[in-house]
Design a protein around this motif. Structure first.
Motif, PDB file in Angstrom:
ATOM      1  N   ASN A  67      21.967  24.574   6.212  1.00 26.76           N
ATOM      2  CA  ASN A  67      22.475  24.931   4.880  1.00 26.76           C
ATOM      3  C   ASN A  67      22.922  23.749   4.034  1.00 26.76           C
ATOM      4  OD1 ASN A  67      22.106  27.771   5.286  1.00 26.76           O
ATOM      5  ND2 ASN A  67      23.920  27.716   6.597  1.00 26.76           N
ATOM      6  N   LEU A  68      22.317  22.587   4.254  1.00 31.68           N
ATOM      7  CA  LEU A  68      22.639  21.434   3.423  1.00 31.68           C
ATOM      8  C   LEU A  68      21.677  21.283   2.256  1.00 31.68           C
ATOM      9  CD1 LEU A  68      23.647  18.877   6.171  1.00 31.68           C
ATOM     10  CD2 LEU A  68      25.139  20.151   4.634  1.00 31.68           C
ATOM     11  N   ILE A  69      20.493  21.866   2.385  1.00 28.57           N
ATOM     12  CA  ILE A  69      19.544  21.874   1.273  1.00 28.57           C
ATOM     13  C   ILE A  69      19.042  23.294   1.068  1.00 28.57           C
ATOM     14  CG2 ILE A  69      18.804  19.478   1.632  1.00 28.57           C
ATOM     15  CD1 ILE A  69      16.173  20.631   2.789  1.00 28.57           C
ATOM     16  N   SER A  70      18.472  23.507  -0.097  1.00 34.89           N
ATOM     17  CA  SER A  70      17.821  24.777  -0.397  1.00 34.89           C
ATOM     18  C   SER A  70      16.420  24.462  -0.912  1.00 34.89           C
ATOM     19  CB  SER A  70      18.623  25.567  -1.436  1.00 34.89           C
ATOM     20  OG  SER A  70      18.732  24.835  -2.632  1.00 34.89           O
ATOM     21  N   SER A  71      15.603  25.486  -1.010  1.00 37.97           N
ATOM     22  CA  SER A  71      14.244  25.275  -1.498  1.00 37.97           C
ATOM     23  C   SER A  71      13.846  26.429  -2.401  1.00 37.97           C
ATOM     24  CB  SER A  71      13.260  25.155  -0.336  1.00 37.97           C
ATOM     25  OG  SER A  71      13.225  26.360   0.400  1.00 37.97           O
ATOM     26  N   LYS A  72      12.930  26.119  -3.303  1.00 36.21           N
ATOM     27  CA  LYS A  72      12.350  27.158  -4.154  1.00 36.21           C
ATOM     28  C   LYS A  72      10.897  26.800  -4.403  1.00 36.21           C
ATOM     29  CE  LYS A  72      13.858  25.027  -8.466  1.00 36.21           C
ATOM     30  NZ  LYS A  72      14.621  25.171  -9.683  1.00 36.21           N
ATOM     31  N   ARG A  73      10.107  27.818  -4.571  1.00 23.23           N
ATOM     32  CA  ARG A  73       8.679  27.626  -4.794  1.00 23.23           C
ATOM     33  C   ARG A  73       8.423  27.287  -6.255  1.00 23.23           C
ATOM     34  NH1 ARG A  73       4.562  27.698  -1.973  1.00 23.23           N
ATOM     35  NH2 ARG A  73       5.448  28.716  -0.169  1.00 23.23           N
ATOM     36  N   ALA A  74       7.568  26.277  -6.454  1.00 23.40           N
ATOM     37  CA  ALA A  74       7.103  25.895  -7.792  1.00 23.40           C
ATOM     38  C   ALA A  74       5.591  25.760  -7.691  1.00 23.40           C
ATOM     39  CB  ALA A  74       7.752  24.598  -8.242  1.00 23.40           C
ATOM     40  N   GLY A  75       4.890  26.814  -8.054  1.00 20.61           N
ATOM     41  CA  GLY A  75       3.439  26.823  -7.876  1.00 20.61           C
ATOM     42  C   GLY A  75       3.125  26.853  -6.399  1.00 20.61           C
ATOM     43  N   GLN A  76       2.347  25.865  -5.954  1.00 23.16           N
ATOM     44  CA  GLN A  76       2.005  25.802  -4.533  1.00 23.16           C
ATOM     45  C   GLN A  76       2.948  24.891  -3.746  1.00 23.16           C
ATOM     46  OE1 GLN A  76      -2.145  24.863  -4.110  1.00 23.16           O
ATOM     47  NE2 GLN A  76      -2.800  26.825  -4.948  1.00 23.16           N
ATOM     48  N   SER A  77       3.906  24.288  -4.417  1.00 25.55           N
ATOM     49  CA  SER A  77       4.834  23.368  -3.753  1.00 25.55           C
ATOM     50  C   SER A  77       6.193  24.009  -3.539  1.00 25.55           C
ATOM     51  CB  SER A  77       5.045  22.116  -4.620  1.00 25.55           C
ATOM     52  OG  SER A  77       3.874  21.371  -4.732  1.00 25.55           O
ATOM     53  N   MET A  78       6.909  23.475  -2.564  1.00 27.40           N
ATOM     54  CA  MET A  78       8.308  23.828  -2.363  1.00 27.40           C
ATOM     55  C   MET A  78       9.135  22.667  -2.896  1.00 27.40           C
ATOM     56  SD  MET A  78       8.477  26.807  -1.021  1.00 27.40           S
ATOM     57  CE  MET A  78      10.098  26.989  -0.346  1.00 27.40           C
ATOM     58  N   ILE A  79      10.130  22.995  -3.709  1.00 30.54           N
ATOM     59  CA  ILE A  79      11.027  21.981  -4.247  1.00 30.54           C
ATOM     60  C   ILE A  79      12.338  22.076  -3.478  1.00 30.54           C
ATOM     61  CG2 ILE A  79      12.235  21.118  -6.296  1.00 30.54           C
ATOM     62  CD1 ILE A  79       9.155  20.871  -6.417  1.00 30.54           C
ATOM     63  N   TYR A  80      12.754  20.962  -2.914  1.00 30.39           N
ATOM     64  CA  TYR A  80      13.971  20.908  -2.120  1.00 30.39           C
ATOM     65  C   TYR A  80      15.073  20.252  -2.934  1.00 30.39           C
ATOM     66  CZ  TYR A  80      10.834  22.076   1.650  1.00 30.39           C
ATOM     67  OH  TYR A  80       9.911  22.710   2.427  1.00 30.39           O
ATOM     68  N   SER A  81      16.279  20.785  -2.810  1.00 26.33           N
ATOM     69  CA  SER A  81      17.434  20.222  -3.506  1.00 26.33           C
ATOM     70  C   SER A  81      18.664  20.408  -2.634  1.00 26.33           C
ATOM     71  CB  SER A  81      17.621  20.890  -4.869  1.00 26.33           C
ATOM     72  OG  SER A  81      17.752  22.287  -4.717  1.00 26.33           O
ATOM     73  N   LEU A  82      19.729  19.689  -2.976  1.00 23.18           N
ATOM     74  CA  LEU A  82      20.974  19.837  -2.239  1.00 23.18           C
ATOM     75  C   LEU A  82      21.500  21.247  -2.431  1.00 23.18           C
ATOM     76  CD1 LEU A  82      22.763  16.476  -3.101  1.00 23.18           C
ATOM     77  CD2 LEU A  82      21.377  17.030  -1.098  1.00 23.18           C
ATOM     78  N   ALA A  83      22.057  21.809  -1.376  1.00 20.39           N
ATOM     79  CA  ALA A  83      22.551  23.186  -1.434  1.00 20.39           C
ATOM     80  C   ALA A  83      23.720  23.317  -2.397  1.00 20.39           C
ATOM     81  CB  ALA A  83      22.951  23.663  -0.037  1.00 20.39           C
ATOM     82  N   ASP A  84      24.586  22.300  -2.451  1.00 17.79           N
ATOM     83  CA  ASP A  84      25.725  22.327  -3.370  1.00 17.79           C
ATOM     84  C   ASP A  84      26.331  20.935  -3.465  1.00 17.79           C
ATOM     85  OD1 ASP A  84      27.546  21.984  -1.140  1.00 17.79           O
ATOM     86  OD2 ASP A  84      27.376  24.135  -0.773  1.00 17.79           O
ATOM     87  N   ASP A  85      27.349  20.790  -4.301  1.00 16.04           N
ATOM     88  CA  ASP A  85      27.964  19.480  -4.518  1.00 16.04           C
ATOM     89  C   ASP A  85      28.779  18.987  -3.327  1.00 16.04           C
ATOM     90  OD1 ASP A  85      26.827  19.037  -6.988  1.00 16.04           O
ATOM     91  OD2 ASP A  85      28.522  19.876  -8.103  1.00 16.04           O
ATOM     92  N   HIS A  86      29.078  19.861  -2.373  1.00 14.50           N
ATOM     93  CA  HIS A  86      29.818  19.419  -1.192  1.00 14.50           C
ATOM     94  C   HIS A  86      29.038  18.349  -0.428  1.00 14.50           C
ATOM     95  CE1 HIS A  86      31.737  23.499  -1.599  1.00 14.50           C
ATOM     96  NE2 HIS A  86      32.759  22.680  -1.666  1.00 14.50           N
ATOM     97  N   VAL A  87      27.737  18.471  -0.414  1.00 17.33           N
ATOM     98  CA  VAL A  87      26.898  17.499   0.301  1.00 17.33           C
ATOM     99  C   VAL A  87      27.071  16.124  -0.333  1.00 17.33           C
ATOM    100  CG1 VAL A  87      24.557  16.929   1.043  1.00 17.33           C
ATOM    101  CG2 VAL A  87      25.268  19.326   0.907  1.00 17.33           C
ATOM    102  N   LYS A  88      27.028  16.072  -1.666  1.00 18.82           N
ATOM    103  CA  LYS A  88      27.250  14.806  -2.375  1.00 18.82           C
ATOM    104  C   LYS A  88      28.629  14.243  -2.050  1.00 18.82           C
ATOM    105  CE  LYS A  88      24.495  15.282  -6.567  1.00 18.82           C
ATOM    106  NZ  LYS A  88      24.549  15.292  -8.030  1.00 18.82           N
ATOM    107  N   THR A  89      29.612  15.107  -2.061  1.00 19.38           N
ATOM    108  CA  THR A  89      30.986  14.674  -1.816  1.00 19.38           C
ATOM    109  C   THR A  89      31.128  14.047  -0.436  1.00 19.38           C
ATOM    110  OG1 THR A  89      31.852  16.377  -3.297  1.00 19.38           O
ATOM    111  CG2 THR A  89      33.388  15.456  -1.687  1.00 19.38           C
ATOM    112  N   ILE A  90      30.541  14.676   0.573  1.00 20.48           N
ATOM    113  CA  ILE A  90      30.623  14.146   1.938  1.00 20.48           C
ATOM    114  C   ILE A  90      30.004  12.747   2.007  1.00 20.48           C
ATOM    115  CG2 ILE A  90      29.781  14.431   4.313  1.00 20.48           C
ATOM    116  CD1 ILE A  90      29.990  17.517   3.772  1.00 20.48           C
ATOM    117  N   ILE A  91      28.833  12.577   1.407  1.00 20.61           N
ATOM    118  CA  ILE A  91      28.159  11.279   1.442  1.00 20.61           C
ATOM    119  C   ILE A  91      28.940  10.248   0.626  1.00 20.61           C
ATOM    120  CG2 ILE A  91      26.073  10.029   0.756  1.00 20.61           C
ATOM    121  CD1 ILE A  91      24.509  12.589   1.525  1.00 20.61           C
TER     122      ILE A  91
END
Length: 101
Positions: A67-91
């Motif tokens: 649960n650190l990243i999420s994904s969504k479909r964009a055409g035939q690709s999956m786009i991955y992004s951080l699940a929330d700002d907590h991940v940024k904060t930890i890093i």
């Protein structure tokens, strides 16, 4: 010690240890850092990190399961992004700690 830490269970502490284990891999950290500002597909990440798509896909799957990243479909690709700002904060906090010297 604050109230938050006084009432924490052993199970929560074990789960926290597992979370920090996710951050113990340099490839996973590099992927998370790559996603700081925008979502990206596997090809873009693998090109940026100069790694194979297979290696990146394996780590993305693990990061999604934790649960650190999420994904969504964009055409035939999956786009991955951080699940929330907590991940940024930890890093960011980890880097601040390293740079305190």
């Amino acid at each position: 010690m604050g109230k938050l830490l006084k009432n924490i269970s052993d199970n929560d502490l074990f789960d926290l240890a597992d979370l920090f284990k996710v951050f113990s891999d340099s490839t996973r950290i590099r992927i998370l850092y790559s996603l700081f500002d925008e979502g990206k597909n596997v090809n873009t990440i693998s090109t940026e990190l100069e790694m194979t798509q297979s290696a990146i896909s394996h780590q993305l799957r693990y990061l999604k399961e934790t649960n650190l990243i999420s994904s969504k479909r964009a055409g035939q690709s999956m786009i991955y992004s951080l699940a929330d700002d907590h991940v940024k904060t930890i890093i960011k906090m980890g880097l601040e700690h390293l740079w305190e010297k």
